[in-house]
Scaffold this active site. Structure first.
Site: not given
Length: 541
Positions: A303, A299
């Site tokens: 991002k 993640y």
């Protein structure tokens, strides 16, 4: 090694930070359209070169409205003045932060319309989601009380559901919706993202790297756009040490750089299906790439890449990037303790309240960098008003860290003390043994202590059925601690100078109506009187 409150700090070995190289063509604004590996991926996803979002009609600064009157300490930023009559386009409006932003805009400003991109099969289904997930939400109780019988009429007039999906070409919108939003919108808030830490790599790249660029390409075609707001995360900077300044992550850097093309080419190794073997492959490769490139979770890696890519292709679109730390329940408005689903810290809190976490893998002296969701929403709205009011092309994107580690830190030791005081009087399971947590910096020692304590508590003593249950409980606790291990040993502290400037420029009335100052938070009160009761009411029942 067992670590108590008096122990010394301990950290991972330093890992050099990485950046993404520039694989974007600046002529057609397509995502790396000149790279054969990525072309294959785009072709697979039907991302055609005749996208409705390739024409750039974003006006130059000279064509925008004249700047508002100069802001001083008395007049404030002009939040209400800026939003009056403005039309907003929001992705991720059914998520935690997006929903709080929408509610606050409705309750505290006189904005025009809010276009909500909602994943649904058709318009009727989108209206159903709007009704069930937003209009009928407990979060909107204050609005219902304020407007009474006119509430339904108000929200149906102000909130316009748009059928769409950020992971589809043209964001899944039909041509009628595209034209309507393109002509009307003044501000875009891109909040939609996949937030599962170790989701499949291909899915995270699609939603957190490629999708934000679709939204930005659309922004470049909007006639009246004043500002694009991208919701990122503070943890795009994770393994750098010291105080992290509010600076954009710029494309480039040759040493240890992340090659976006190479990363996406990994996704072509296996056909996109949902069988267990493929899912395990993509999860494994994502974790491997994240660890190798300097992040703890897939993640965070995605991002970071997404933020860099949006910044690279923005052209003359003014870009505001919001980087919150761990977002948790509302502190005060509109509903103290309101939360939607389990957030990062909540599985740990619930498991501890059930007596399942007698030990924890963390440095007790490291700040637990959390921030209530209403402060994030207020700060986002205030920052939009400030930078949207400038009406000039930003030389670079503006970054806001929304964090507590410098201005009002709470350590892991403090947090577990508050949990201990609360749950020893009111455990979540009757008869659960709640003891002060023991902190470890070594996983093997942590696991040994954890399993021993659980076995003693449940009195396994050779009972095979009970032994299996204890092993399941211990394995779950280990998985939680391992997943959030990076938060327990976090090295950076996030500078919040832009928020401090924002506070100084806000009028007293704005500071009262849009509370953004983390220094006003009483953490013991927040945990014991607001957050844990909120979890019980809105999540665990």
């Amino acid at each position: 090694m067992l670590v108590n409150a008096a122990g010394t700090s301990f950290f991972y070995p330093p890992i050099k930070h990485s950046f993404v190289r520039n694989y974007f063509t600046k002529t057609n604004l397509q995502f790396a359209a000149n790279h054969p590996k990525i072309n294959a991926l785009i072709s697979r996803k039907n991302e055609q070169t005749h996208s409705l979002f390739t024409s750039c009609c974003h006006p130059p600064a000279s064509q925008l409205k004249a700047a508002a009157a100069a802001v001083d300490g008395h007049t404030g930023i002009g939040i209400l003045e800026f939003f009056q009559g403005k039309n907003i386009f929001v992705t991720g409006a059914t998520g935690l932060l997006g929903k709080v932003v929408v509610e606050k805009l409705l309750r505290s400003t006189s904005m025009g319309k809010i276009y909500l991109l909602i994943k649904a099969k058709d318009k009727e289904a989108a209206f159903d989601r709007l009704q069930s997930e937003i209009i009928s939400s407990d979060l909107f109780a204050s609005l219902k009380e304020k407007y009474g019988t006119s509430y339904i009429g108000l929200v149906r007039e102000k909130l316009i559901p748009i059928v769409g999906d950020i992971c589809k070409p043209n964001m899944g919108m039909d041509s009628e919706s595209i034209d309507a939003v393109r002509k009307d919108v003044h501000v875009i808030i891109h909040s939609a993202a996949s937030t599962t830490f170790n989701e499949r790599y291909d899915l995270l790249v699609d939603s957190n790297v490629i999708a934000p660029q679709r939204v930005m390409r659309f922004a470049k075609t909007c006639d009246k756009l004043l500002l694009f707001t991208h919701i990122s995360t503070a943890y795009v900077n994770e393994r750098r040490e010291g105080i992290i300044l509010e600076e954009p992550m710029i494309m480039g850097g040759d040493d240890g750089a992340v090659d976006v093309a190479d990363e996406i080419s990994l996704l072509l190794r296996s056909p996109p299906n949902n069988n267990d073997a493929t899912t395990n492959f993509f999860r494994k490769i994502g974790l491997q790439r994240a660890e190798m490139l300097g992040w703890s979770t897939t993640y965070q890696l995605c991002k970071a890449m997404g933020e860099m890519c949006v910044n690279e292709i923005r052209g003359d679109v003014p870009l505001l990037i919001i980087r919150p730390a761990i977002i948790e329940s509302c502190y005060s408005q509109p509903l103290p303790g309101w939360i939607q689903g389990m957030r990062v810290l909540d599985p740990v809190i619930v498991s501890y309240g059930k007596g399942m976490i007698p030990a924890y893998l963390a440095n007790p002296h490291v700040p637990l960098d959390i921030i209530p969701v209403d402060l994030v929403a207020n700060m986002t709205i205030a920052a939009i008003a400030k930078h949207g009011n400038t009406h000039v092309t930003m030389a670079q994107s503006t970054i806001y860290h929304v964090a507590s580690s410098l201005q009002n830190p709470i350590t892991w030791f403090d947090a577990f003390e508050y949990l201990y005081e609360y749950f020893k009087e009111a455990p979540l399971i009757e008869g659960a043994k709640i003891s002060r947590v023991k902190f470890f910096d070594d996983f093997e020692e942590f696991s040994k202590c954890l399993r021993g304590e659980i076995m003693r508590h449940y009195g396994a003593n050779g009972d095979r059925k009970m032994l299996r249950q204890c092993n399941v409980k211990a394995a779950y606790a280990e998985q939680l601690c391992k997943l959030y291990e990076f938060v327990g040993f976090l090295k950076p502290r996030y500078h919040t100078g832009n928020i401090q400037k924002l506070i100084e420029e806000m009028s007293k009335e704005e500071q009262l109506n849009f509370q953004v100052d983390v220094r006003n938070i009483n953490w013991k009160k927040y945990f014991q009187e607001i957050h844990i009761p909120g979890l019980s009411k809105y999540v665990t029942n």
